[in-house]
Design a protein around this motif. Structure first.
Motif, PDB file in Angstrom:
ATOM      1  N   MET A  69       0.821  -1.208   0.000  1.00 35.29           N
ATOM      2  CA  MET A  69       0.000   0.000   0.000  1.00 35.29           C
ATOM      3  C   MET A  69       0.858   1.263   0.000  1.00 35.29           C
ATOM      4  N   GLU A  70       1.996   1.223   0.701  1.00 34.33           N
ATOM      5  CA  GLU A  70       2.910   2.381   0.714  1.00 34.33           C
ATOM      6  C   GLU A  70       3.395   2.676  -0.701  1.00 34.33           C
ATOM      7  N   GLU A  71       3.851   1.614  -1.368  1.00 33.07           N
ATOM      8  CA  GLU A  71       4.409   1.762  -2.712  1.00 33.07           C
ATOM      9  C   GLU A  71       3.349   2.213  -3.709  1.00 33.07           C
ATOM     10  N   ALA A  72       2.170   1.566  -3.645  1.00 38.82           N
ATOM     11  CA  ALA A  72       1.116   1.851  -4.633  1.00 38.82           C
ATOM     12  C   ALA A  72       0.666   3.307  -4.558  1.00 38.82           C
ATOM     13  N   HIS A  73       0.727   3.899  -3.350  1.00 34.92           N
ATOM     14  CA  HIS A  73       0.212   5.261  -3.174  1.00 34.92           C
ATOM     15  C   HIS A  73       1.314   6.294  -2.981  1.00 34.92           C
ATOM     16  N   SER A  74       2.544   5.897  -3.256  1.00 36.55           N
ATOM     17  CA  SER A  74       3.645   6.832  -3.011  1.00 36.55           C
ATOM     18  C   SER A  74       3.655   7.919  -4.088  1.00 36.55           C
ATOM     19  N   GLY A  75       3.988   9.127  -3.653  1.00 38.59           N
ATOM     20  CA  GLY A  75       3.998  10.273  -4.558  1.00 38.59           C
ATOM     21  C   GLY A  75       2.645  10.951  -4.677  1.00 38.59           C
ATOM     22  N   LEU A 110     -11.281  -4.429   7.727  1.00 42.44           N
ATOM     23  CA  LEU A 110     -10.051  -4.980   7.147  1.00 42.44           C
ATOM     24  C   LEU A 110      -9.209  -3.892   6.498  1.00 42.44           C
ATOM     25  N   PHE A 111      -9.886  -2.865   5.921  1.00 40.07           N
ATOM     26  CA  PHE A 111      -9.141  -1.874   5.141  1.00 40.07           C
ATOM     27  C   PHE A 111      -8.878  -0.559   5.873  1.00 40.07           C
ATOM     28  N   GLY A 112      -9.714  -0.253   6.861  1.00 40.81           N
ATOM     29  CA  GLY A 112      -9.493   0.964   7.642  1.00 40.81           C
ATOM     30  C   GLY A 112      -8.088   1.053   8.240  1.00 40.81           C
ATOM     31  N   PRO A 116      -2.820   4.506   7.575  1.00 40.83           N
ATOM     32  CA  PRO A 116      -1.479   5.102   7.697  1.00 40.83           C
ATOM     33  C   PRO A 116      -0.502   4.671   6.602  1.00 40.83           C
ATOM     34  N   GLN A 117      -0.778   3.544   5.949  1.00 38.58           N
ATOM     35  CA  GLN A 117       0.104   3.109   4.851  1.00 38.58           C
ATOM     36  C   GLN A 117      -0.244   3.811   3.545  1.00 38.58           C
ATOM     37  N   ILE A 118      -1.419   4.448   3.506  1.00 37.36           N
ATOM     38  CA  ILE A 118      -1.921   5.031   2.262  1.00 37.36           C
ATOM     39  C   ILE A 118      -1.860   6.559   2.287  1.00 37.36           C
TER      40      ILE A 118
END
Ligand code: HEM
Length: 121
Positions: A69-75, A110-112, A116-118
């Motif tokens: 999730m960090e990578e997918a939403h980075s930038g 599950l997704f909430g 913090p990763q997003i």
């Protein structure tokens, strides 16, 4: 029994999850508050990965093959408000395809925690 069924089964398996994802993506893409984030996104790809992710997280027979999730939403530097709007569209989509409220709560549970990763990446 209903009691022992996985969330995946109770959501209606692959077809149920596809219905939720399709209705969500339609709403997100029509949502002027956040759709700019998706302007360069390969939608069929995102659709496939979201289906996989929900299937895997709900106890279904899938393996998530996407990025973290960090990578997918980075930038994107998403704000808490962006996240809340995305969740609002997801809830509206789940209402549209008639996911019962208790199941909605389970899915959101599950997704909430991924917020913090997003947000802020
Ligand atoms: C619980 C909330 C969220 C979940 C579970 C989630 C999940 C995902 C997944 C699985 C992917 C694909 C990963 C990959 O490409 O490998 C993705 C990509 C993406 N997400 Fe999210 N997301 C969430 C929140 C958001 C929010 C709030 C926004 C913007 C408002 C957003 C915008 C995007 C965009 C634009 C992409 C595509 C990135 C690209 O084109 O490379 N996401 N997300």
């Amino acid at each position: 029994s209903v009691k022992n069924d996985t969330l995946y089964q109770r959501l209606g398996g692959a077809a149920g999850i596809e219905a939720v994802v399709d209705a969500s993506l339609k709403r997100v893409h029509g949502d002027l508050r956040i759709n700019i984030f998706f302007e360069n996104t390969d939608v069929p790809d995102l659709r496939r990965l979201l289906i996989e992710q929900i299937c895997a997280a709900s106890g279904g027979p899938c393996v998530y093959s996407g990025r973290s999730m960090e990578e997918a939403h980075s930038g994107m530097n998403l704000s808490d408000r962006d996240f809340d709007i995305f969740v609002e569209d997801l809830i509206a989509a789940m209402n549209e395809v008639k996911v019962p409220a208790p199941l909605q709560q389970e899915l959101l549970g599950l997704f909430g925690p991924m917020r913090p990763q997003i947000v802020g990446q």
